[in-house]
Design an enzyme around this catalytic site. Sequence first.
Site, PDB file in Angstrom:
ATOM      1  N   ASP A   6       0.823  -1.203   0.000  1.00 27.77           N
ATOM      2  CA  ASP A   6       0.000   0.000   0.000  1.00 27.77           C
ATOM      3  C   ASP A   6       0.862   1.259   0.000  1.00 27.77           C
ATOM      4  O   ASP A   6       0.645   2.184   0.776  1.00 27.77           O
ATOM      5  CB  ASP A   6      -0.966  -0.020   1.199  1.00 27.77           C
ATOM      6  CG  ASP A   6      -1.818  -1.290   1.219  1.00 27.77           C
ATOM      7  OD1 ASP A   6      -1.254  -2.367   1.452  1.00 27.77           O
ATOM      8  OD2 ASP A   6      -3.018  -1.205   0.961  1.00 27.77           O
ATOM      9  N   ASP A  21      -1.602  -2.624  -3.997  1.00 24.46           N
ATOM     10  CA  ASP A  21      -1.962  -1.208  -3.926  1.00 24.46           C
ATOM     11  C   ASP A  21      -0.710  -0.360  -4.147  1.00 24.46           C
ATOM     12  O   ASP A  21      -0.087   0.128  -3.208  1.00 24.46           O
ATOM     13  CB  ASP A  21      -2.677  -0.859  -2.609  1.00 24.46           C
ATOM     14  CG  ASP A  21      -4.126  -1.327  -2.612  1.00 24.46           C
ATOM     15  OD1 ASP A  21      -4.571  -1.872  -3.641  1.00 24.46           O
ATOM     16  OD2 ASP A  21      -4.810  -1.147  -1.591  1.00 24.46           O
ATOM     17  N   TYR A  67      -2.234   3.990  -6.330  1.00 25.41           N
ATOM     18  CA  TYR A  67      -3.487   4.687  -6.021  1.00 25.41           C
ATOM     19  C   TYR A  67      -3.901   5.580  -7.186  1.00 25.41           C
ATOM     20  O   TYR A  67      -4.422   6.673  -7.000  1.00 25.41           O
ATOM     21  CB  TYR A  67      -3.406   5.450  -4.685  1.00 25.41           C
ATOM     22  CG  TYR A  67      -3.355   4.488  -3.520  1.00 25.41           C
ATOM     23  CD1 TYR A  67      -2.210   3.735  -3.272  1.00 25.41           C
ATOM     24  CD2 TYR A  67      -4.464   4.278  -2.702  1.00 25.41           C
ATOM     25  CE1 TYR A  67      -2.173   2.801  -2.249  1.00 25.41           C
ATOM     26  CE2 TYR A  67      -4.424   3.350  -1.672  1.00 25.41           C
ATOM     27  CZ  TYR A  67      -3.276   2.617  -1.457  1.00 25.41           C
ATOM     28  OH  TYR A  67      -3.245   1.686  -0.459  1.00 25.41           O
ATOM     29  N   ASN A 125      -6.730  -3.946  -4.517  1.00 32.21           N
ATOM     30  CA  ASN A 125      -7.963  -3.364  -5.060  1.00 32.21           C
ATOM     31  C   ASN A 125      -7.698  -2.077  -5.839  1.00 32.21           C
ATOM     32  O   ASN A 125      -8.419  -1.754  -6.773  1.00 32.21           O
ATOM     33  CB  ASN A 125      -8.973  -3.107  -3.937  1.00 32.21           C
ATOM     34  CG  ASN A 125      -8.384  -2.345  -2.775  1.00 32.21           C
ATOM     35  OD1 ASN A 125      -7.361  -2.750  -2.213  1.00 32.21           O
ATOM     36  ND2 ASN A 125      -8.990  -1.240  -2.411  1.00 32.21           N
ATOM     37  N   HIS A 129      -3.065  -9.724  -1.192  1.00 31.18           N
ATOM     38  CA  HIS A 129      -3.356  -8.375  -0.715  1.00 31.18           C
ATOM     39  C   HIS A 129      -4.171  -8.327   0.588  1.00 31.18           C
ATOM     40  O   HIS A 129      -3.820  -7.617   1.522  1.00 31.18           O
ATOM     41  CB  HIS A 129      -4.069  -7.577  -1.811  1.00 31.18           C
ATOM     42  CG  HIS A 129      -4.225  -6.130  -1.479  1.00 31.18           C
ATOM     43  ND1 HIS A 129      -3.139  -5.306  -1.235  1.00 31.18           N
ATOM     44  CD2 HIS A 129      -5.327  -5.355  -1.316  1.00 31.18           C
ATOM     45  CE1 HIS A 129      -3.571  -4.087  -0.944  1.00 31.18           C
ATOM     46  NE2 HIS A 129      -4.893  -4.095  -0.980  1.00 31.18           N
ATOM     47  N   HIS A 187     -11.193  -3.063   7.013  1.00 38.07           N
ATOM     48  CA  HIS A 187     -11.234  -4.325   6.259  1.00 38.07           C
ATOM     49  C   HIS A 187     -11.393  -5.550   7.148  1.00 38.07           C
ATOM     50  O   HIS A 187     -10.954  -6.647   6.808  1.00 38.07           O
ATOM     51  CB  HIS A 187      -9.990  -4.464   5.365  1.00 38.07           C
ATOM     52  CG  HIS A 187      -9.788  -3.281   4.476  1.00 38.07           C
ATOM     53  ND1 HIS A 187     -10.733  -2.905   3.547  1.00 38.07           N
ATOM     54  CD2 HIS A 187      -8.794  -2.362   4.401  1.00 38.07           C
ATOM     55  CE1 HIS A 187     -10.308  -1.819   2.925  1.00 38.07           C
ATOM     56  NE2 HIS A 187      -9.146  -1.461   3.428  1.00 38.07           N
ATOM     57  N   HIS A 207      -3.325  -4.053   2.442  1.00 34.96           N
ATOM     58  CA  HIS A 207      -4.731  -3.617   2.452  1.00 34.96           C
ATOM     59  C   HIS A 207      -5.077  -2.800   3.697  1.00 34.96           C
ATOM     60  O   HIS A 207      -5.629  -1.719   3.585  1.00 34.96           O
ATOM     61  CB  HIS A 207      -5.645  -4.828   2.305  1.00 34.96           C
ATOM     62  CG  HIS A 207      -7.015  -4.514   1.792  1.00 34.96           C
ATOM     63  ND1 HIS A 207      -7.255  -3.557   0.832  1.00 34.96           N
ATOM     64  CD2 HIS A 207      -8.237  -5.064   2.095  1.00 34.96           C
ATOM     65  CE1 HIS A 207      -8.566  -3.529   0.578  1.00 34.96           C
ATOM     66  NE2 HIS A 207      -9.175  -4.411   1.328  1.00 34.96           N
ATOM     67  N   VAL A 208      -4.793  -3.327   4.869  1.00 34.14           N
ATOM     68  CA  VAL A 208      -4.974  -2.563   6.099  1.00 34.14           C
ATOM     69  C   VAL A 208      -3.714  -1.715   6.253  1.00 34.14           C
ATOM     70  O   VAL A 208      -2.606  -2.250   6.248  1.00 34.14           O
ATOM     71  CB  VAL A 208      -5.140  -3.506   7.307  1.00 34.14           C
ATOM     72  CG1 VAL A 208      -5.275  -2.709   8.593  1.00 34.14           C
ATOM     73  CG2 VAL A 208      -6.337  -4.429   7.086  1.00 34.14           C
ATOM     74  N   HIS A 209      -3.889  -0.398   6.388  1.00 35.27           N
ATOM     75  CA  HIS A 209      -2.729   0.496   6.359  1.00 35.27           C
ATOM     76  C   HIS A 209      -2.073   0.579   7.726  1.00 35.27           C
ATOM     77  O   HIS A 209      -2.094   1.614   8.406  1.00 35.27           O
ATOM     78  CB  HIS A 209      -3.142   1.883   5.869  1.00 35.27           C
ATOM     79  CG  HIS A 209      -3.763   1.826   4.513  1.00 35.27           C
ATOM     80  ND1 HIS A 209      -4.613   2.787   4.041  1.00 35.27           N
ATOM     81  CD2 HIS A 209      -3.662   0.903   3.526  1.00 35.27           C
ATOM     82  CE1 HIS A 209      -4.996   2.458   2.818  1.00 35.27           C
ATOM     83  NE2 HIS A 209      -4.445   1.319   2.496  1.00 35.27           N
TER      84      HIS A 209
HETATM   85 FE   LIG Z   1      -6.144  -2.391  -0.574  1.00 36.58          FE
END
Ligand SMILES: [Fe+2]
Length: 427
Positions: A122, A149, A152, A182, A270, A280, A307-309
């Site tokens: 991410d 990710d 962006y 995503n 991811h 998430h 995914h989870v930042h």
């Molecule tokens: Fe993501």
Amino acid sequence: MGCLVAQAGIVACLLLLTGWKVNCQWLDPSSPYSGYQTEYSRPNADLDLHLDEPDIAPNPLGGPEQVFLSQADDVGTAFTHNTRYYYKIGSGTEEFIIFEGDFLTPPAPQPDIPFAFSIVGDLGQTYSSNITLDHLERSGGQALLNVGDFSYADGYQPRWDTWGRMVTRYTSKIPMLFTYGNHEIEFDKAVGAVEPHEGFLSANSRFSAPWKTSGAVSPIYYSCNVGPAHIISLNSYISMATYSPQFEWLQADLKKVDRSVTPWIFIITHVPWYNSYEAHYLEGEVMRTALEYTVRKHQVDAIFSGHVHAYERFRRVYLYREDHCAPLYITIGDGGNREGPAQTFQVNPQPEISAYREGSFGYGTLEIFNSSVALWKWHRNQDQKDVVADVLYLTNLHKVNCTKPAVPSWPTYAETATLQTTYCASD
Ligand SMILES: [Fe+2]
Ligand SMILES: *[C@@H]1O[C@H](CO)[C@@H](O)[C@H](O)[C@H]1NC(C)=O
Ligand SMILES: *[C@@H]1O[C@H](CO)[C@@H](O)[C@H](O)[C@H]1NC(C)=O
Ligand SMILES: *[C@@H]1O[C@H](CO)[C@@H](O)[C@H](O)[C@H]1NC(C)=O
């Protein structure tokens, strides 16, 4: 020491070595993904760095938008392991060389060779992302695992190029293995997308992966051996249900791994299967329930997700219970993107199976010493400094910790009910 003067057409990707590829990307006026032809929306761009918006007209002799090393299916000159290759990108003659780089090919797969991975997720393209990149450059990683990710861009194509320009200082030197997230999904029926893997339009037109050689039927999941490790990239956004192509491929791929050659098995995907953050929460449940039995059975050492930042390290777990024969789960989606860090938890207090969690930007390193021992470190970006905040020695599951794995057991109904109360209760 190898030396190659590679010749690239202005927009062509550059072919180098069997199993290896240097991709380079220029703005191409005829490409539907080029910056100035496709313009969707441009949400939340303000936080991103202004890494020079691309000129409207492509400049054929300007620098490439992105130089990126990867393992790929492409056939070219045979390469030698553990060798530094020099390459030049240009139109053929010295005066038109516009980019020069070099990289070290990984050692041949073998069990006791030391090897270091750097791991990021991410990343995005903010001031924080750029700091993470600074730290990655000094991390000693010999290959990068990117858990998805990337840019962006979210459909706004020039942002792919600004991201490419930002990461080139690292990705032109260090090969990257990746899984898509995503934010790579750009499913556009207008340009004829039908199949699930065509939902990754820009990403697939920019990056290469060794999917054919790993027997996959789609470019968005694959595996390859790097030094002492077998790396498996799974896609979180296509089916992994029993008998789906990805599921079948994973079963076959895991059966083929020869642990006397690559004692370590790591999966990158991811969406995390274990996650105690609010962000998430439970999104990985479908994939976890579909694949958890298989990965435990095949003694996969660790699974890295983004995914989870934030950062979170779980203990070895199976079916939400600590299990010394199960993989270690790590969420490392804290590369620094514009959506900011995740800092609220869904499961409070911190559950037993979660060993460390913190919503700060950073990245990870995984240093493999030999076929028995590796060292995981989570690095936090603290006031621009690289601070190691979590450290764990991993012992190889197959060789050391779980030479004869018991058949995984299923929870009883009563336990399932307890799990549901513990993990699914909200409000
Ligand atoms: Fe993501
Ligand atoms: C990103 O970091 C590099 C290296 O520290 C620096 O030279 C560059 O100016 C930074 N980019 C931006 C846009 O801040
Ligand atoms: C593997 O590396 C670890 C850490 O350096 C060391 O303690 C151990 O003795 C090594 N094991 C073997 C079999 O070489
Ligand atoms: C794995 O085995 C090593 C060495 O026997 C031990 O020190 C370590 O605690 C074990 N780790 C787990 C998670 O079971």
